[in-house]
Design an enzyme around this catalytic site. Structure first.
Site, PDB file in Angstrom:
ATOM      1  N   ARG A 187       0.842  -1.198   0.000  1.00 33.71           N
ATOM      2  CA  ARG A 187       0.000   0.000   0.000  1.00 33.71           C
ATOM      3  C   ARG A 187       0.877   1.247   0.000  1.00 33.71           C
ATOM      4  NH1 ARG A 187      -3.959  -1.347   4.949  1.00 33.71           N
ATOM      5  NH2 ARG A 187      -1.944  -2.026   5.774  1.00 33.71           N
TER       6      ARG A 187
ATOM      7  N   ASP B  85       1.883   5.289  -0.139  1.00 36.75           N
ATOM      8  CA  ASP B  85       1.383   6.485   0.533  1.00 36.75           C
ATOM      9  C   ASP B  85       0.922   7.543  -0.462  1.00 36.75           C
ATOM     10  OD1 ASP B  85       1.921   5.470   3.061  1.00 36.75           O
ATOM     11  OD2 ASP B  85       3.917   6.367   3.157  1.00 36.75           O
TER      12      ASP B  85
ATOM     13  N   ARG C 214      11.659   6.435   2.687  1.00 38.43           N
ATOM     14  CA  ARG C 214      11.773   7.888   2.682  1.00 38.43           C
ATOM     15  C   ARG C 214      12.667   8.381   3.814  1.00 38.43           C
ATOM     16  NH1 ARG C 214       5.720   9.769   2.611  1.00 38.43           N
ATOM     17  NH2 ARG C 214       6.701  11.847   2.713  1.00 38.43           N
TER      18      ARG C 214
END
Length: 266
Positions: free
Chosen positions: A50, A52, A202
């Site tokens: 999934r 973001d 990230r």
């Protein structure tokens, strides 16, 4: 009831992420609506990972079950027709065994993060890269990536809202390389693992950019990892530079990165 495996490409910019939301546009919601319009069925999608808000994909994988056995090219083309004008494309559809699960059958995910280190704004790749308006030393970034490889507690690089039961992950690849792009060069960070924590890639990229800026060393990165302290991690890299580029399944032929390859059995 046939199970279909879909390979999906999308620009994540206009979406709140993959997961269906009540009042916001999502990739999952757009595809499920398109499936209903073409087939008349309400089918839930299960994806490999999934993504973001703002994260892209060139090789997302999902599965769904339909009551009718449609030809796979009909599924692909009909869903694509109903997806317009969303920036989402079904690249392929195939019928798979009922035991196949896009999430649980996967044993490796691959991400790429693109960085544009220059002062002039991006015109053609806007929304696809993180623009850093100062020089970055790729050698320093490569050195800083080495302590992060392998099996570690990545608490320092996970989001506060991460719902994973364990912060232990095995980072199989974290490569930093220059990629010629016409009259300039991008810095591309390639990360591969069985699974990732929420915001892990990230957070890793933000820390590598600190290293490439000369603000921290490879030893500092090792200390951050060992500290398990999220406040010591570098800034969270923007979502726009991140793309899911591949998912490995036992025996499946995958095509992403530099060349196609057959995934080994797990």
């Amino acid at each position: 009831m046939p199970r279909y495996k879909l390979v999906i490409e999308y620009d994540g910019t206009p979406f709140c992420g993959w997961q269906r939301q009540t009042a916001q546009p999502s990739v999952q919601g757009a595809i499920e609506t398109a499936v209903t319009r073409f087939s008349g069925e309400t089918a839930g999608l299960t994806c490999a990972g999934r993504t973001d808000t703002g994260v892209h994909a060139t090789h997302q994988v999902a599965h769904l079950d339909l009551a009718k056995a449609w030809r796979t090219d009909v599924v692909r083309d009909a869903v694509n027709a109903h997806l317009r004008p969303h920036p989402v494309s079904i690249l392929s559809a195939e019928i798979v065994a009922p035991a196949f699960n896009a999430r649980h059958s996967a044993f490796r995910r691959h991400y790429r993060y693109r960085i544009l280190a220059r002062r002039s704004p991006a015109a053609l790749t806007r929304g696809q890269v993180w623009q850093v308006p100062w020089p970055l030393d790729v050698g320093l970034m490569q050195a800083a990536a080495r302590p992060l490889l392998g099996c570690h507690d990545f608490t320092a690089f996970r989001a506060a809202e991460c719902q994973a039961k364990s912060p232990i992950r095995t980072l199989e690849q974290l490569d930093v390389a220059l990629q010629p792009m016409g009259h300039f060069e991008e810095i591309v960070v390639a990360a591969s693992a069985r699974s990732f924590l929420h915001h892990q890639v990230r957070g890793l990229v933000g820390t590598l950019v600190l290293a490439g800026s000369g603000k921290i060393t490879a030893d500092d990165v090792a200390d951050i990892l060992a500290s398990r302290d999220r406040s010591r991690c570098g800034p969270l890299a923007p979502s726009c530079g991140l793309t899911l580029v591949g998912v490995d399944y036992p025996g499946a032929v995958e095509s992403y990165g530099d060349s196609p390859r057959v995934a080994e059995s797990k």
